[in-house]
Design a protein around this motif. Structure first.
Motif, short mmCIF file in Angstrom:
data_model
loop_
_atom_site.label_atom_id
_atom_site.label_comp_id
_atom_site.label_asym_id
_atom_site.label_seq_id
_atom_site.Cartn_x
_atom_site.Cartn_y
_atom_site.Cartn_z
N ASP A 63 40.98 32.94 54.71
CA ASP A 63 42.01 33.43 53.79
C ASP A 63 41.43 33.37 52.37
N TRP A 64 40.69 34.40 52.02
CA TRP A 64 39.92 34.39 50.77
C TRP A 64 40.68 35.13 49.67
N ILE A 65 40.68 34.55 48.48
CA ILE A 65 41.25 35.20 47.31
C ILE A 65 40.13 35.40 46.29
N PRO A 66 39.88 36.63 45.85
CA PRO A 66 38.80 36.85 44.89
C PRO A 66 39.01 36.02 43.62
N PRO A 67 37.95 35.45 43.06
CA PRO A 67 38.09 34.62 41.85
C PRO A 67 38.56 35.41 40.64
N PHE A 68 38.37 36.74 40.66
CA PHE A 68 38.77 37.57 39.53
C PHE A 68 40.20 38.09 39.67
#
Length: 318
Positions: A63-68
């Motif tokens: 469950d990845w959320i982009p850092p930007f």
């Protein structure tokens, strides 16, 4: 609260989610049949458990959320998309006795309101992703969905005028002698095309145009957040099909068989039409999509309202 409405509240979201998941398998099998190729046929009988395998895969994906990305809005967007679709089913009268709020006197307006809120899901997803492809997909979605909501709403006026009510239950009962598909066929065509655009299905899947935008507004999504968008799309197909059944095909009404069986058969037939369009038609250009809406569907829907009003006025005068 009596047990039956409480049971409906608990079971309806589960049933809709199960149908949306099953629909992914049905679509892939039918596309394989029509395009003369194999669909899923390895996992379970006829590949039936492929949808379950895909669901398990999504559950265990990172469950990845982009850092930007804008984290809060990024997470909220798929939740909005899922909830608006599920809440719309609360006012769909599947039988004469069922539905959480099937006899709500403004049920049709409630569905339109939920569809209007659904625009926020794709727009916020595109904006919060902080990606040019996602942003372009979100902007396309905003223009497409808001535009086609206009034609969708106007196409429903003929049905409301004929039935004399915004209650979906009353609209079904008004079709006892004749389904509205006959006197309101123009409204049905406009609504169906607008429904395809609202669910961004081929040939109107411009917000997700893979060969142009990667995956459009959900390019940066993964895991169950992507899964929520995916399931919301298929639940939206079931919703539009159920509305077509309710508003134009007599709802649960039919001879011999129980009402819920008739409702399921009619809804299933419209769902198959959605899938057939995907198998048969190419994606339109964006200018063609908007021209179809404003230059063709808007005049048709206004003409339908004018003709319906004229007929009803002459009938009351006579």
């Amino acid at each position: 609260m009596t047990p039956l409405p409480l049971l409906s509240i608990l079971l309806t979201p589960l049933i809709i989610l199960a149908l949306a998941t099953l629909l992914t398998w049905v679509e892939r099998r039918l596309l394989g049949l029509w395009q003369d190729r194999y669909g899923p046929n390895r996992v379970g009988p006829g590949g039936l458990f492929q949808a379950v395998a895909d669901g398990i895969k999504l559950l265990f994906k990172q469950d990845w959320i982009p850092p930007f990305a804008d984290r809060g809005v990024f997470v909220l967007a798929p939740v909005i998309g899922m909830m608006t679709v599920l809440m719309s089913f609360a006012v769909i009268p599947v039988t004469a006795l069922s539905g959480i709020a099937g006899n709500l006197n403004v049920g049709l307006l409630f569905v339109l309101a939920m569809m209007g809120l659904g625009v926020y899901a794709v727009v916020l997803a595109g904006w919060a992703s902080n990606s040019k492809y996602a942003l372009l997909g979100g902007m396309r979605a905003a223009a497409q969905m808001i535009s086609y909501e206009v034609f969708m709403g106007i196409s429903l006026l003929g049905v409301v005028m004929t039935a004399g009510s915004f209650s979906l239950y009353d609209i079904v009962t008004a079709q006892t002698r004749m389904w509205f598909v006959i006197p309101q066929c123009v409204g049905l065509i406009v609504f169906l095309l607008a429904g395809i655009a609202e669910t961004h299905r081929l040939p109107f899947d411009l917000p997700e145009g893979e060969n142009e935008l990667g995956a459009g507004f959900h390019t940066e999504y993964s895991g169950m957040k992507f899964g929520m968008f995916f399931i919301a799309e298929y639940a939206g197909i079931v919703l539009i099909s159920a509305l077509v059944t309710t508003l134009w095909l007599g709802g649960w009404q039919g001879p011999v068989l129980p009402g819920i069986v008739w409702f399921a058969l009619k809804t299933g037939a419209v769902v198959v039409l959605f899938i057939l369009l995907r198998a048969a038609l190419p994606r339109l250009r964006y200018d063609q999509l908007m021209a179809l809406g404003w230059k063709v569907l808007l005049p048709l829907s206004l003409l339908n309202v004018t003709a319906t009003g004229t007929v009803l006025m002459l009938r009351s005068a006579g």
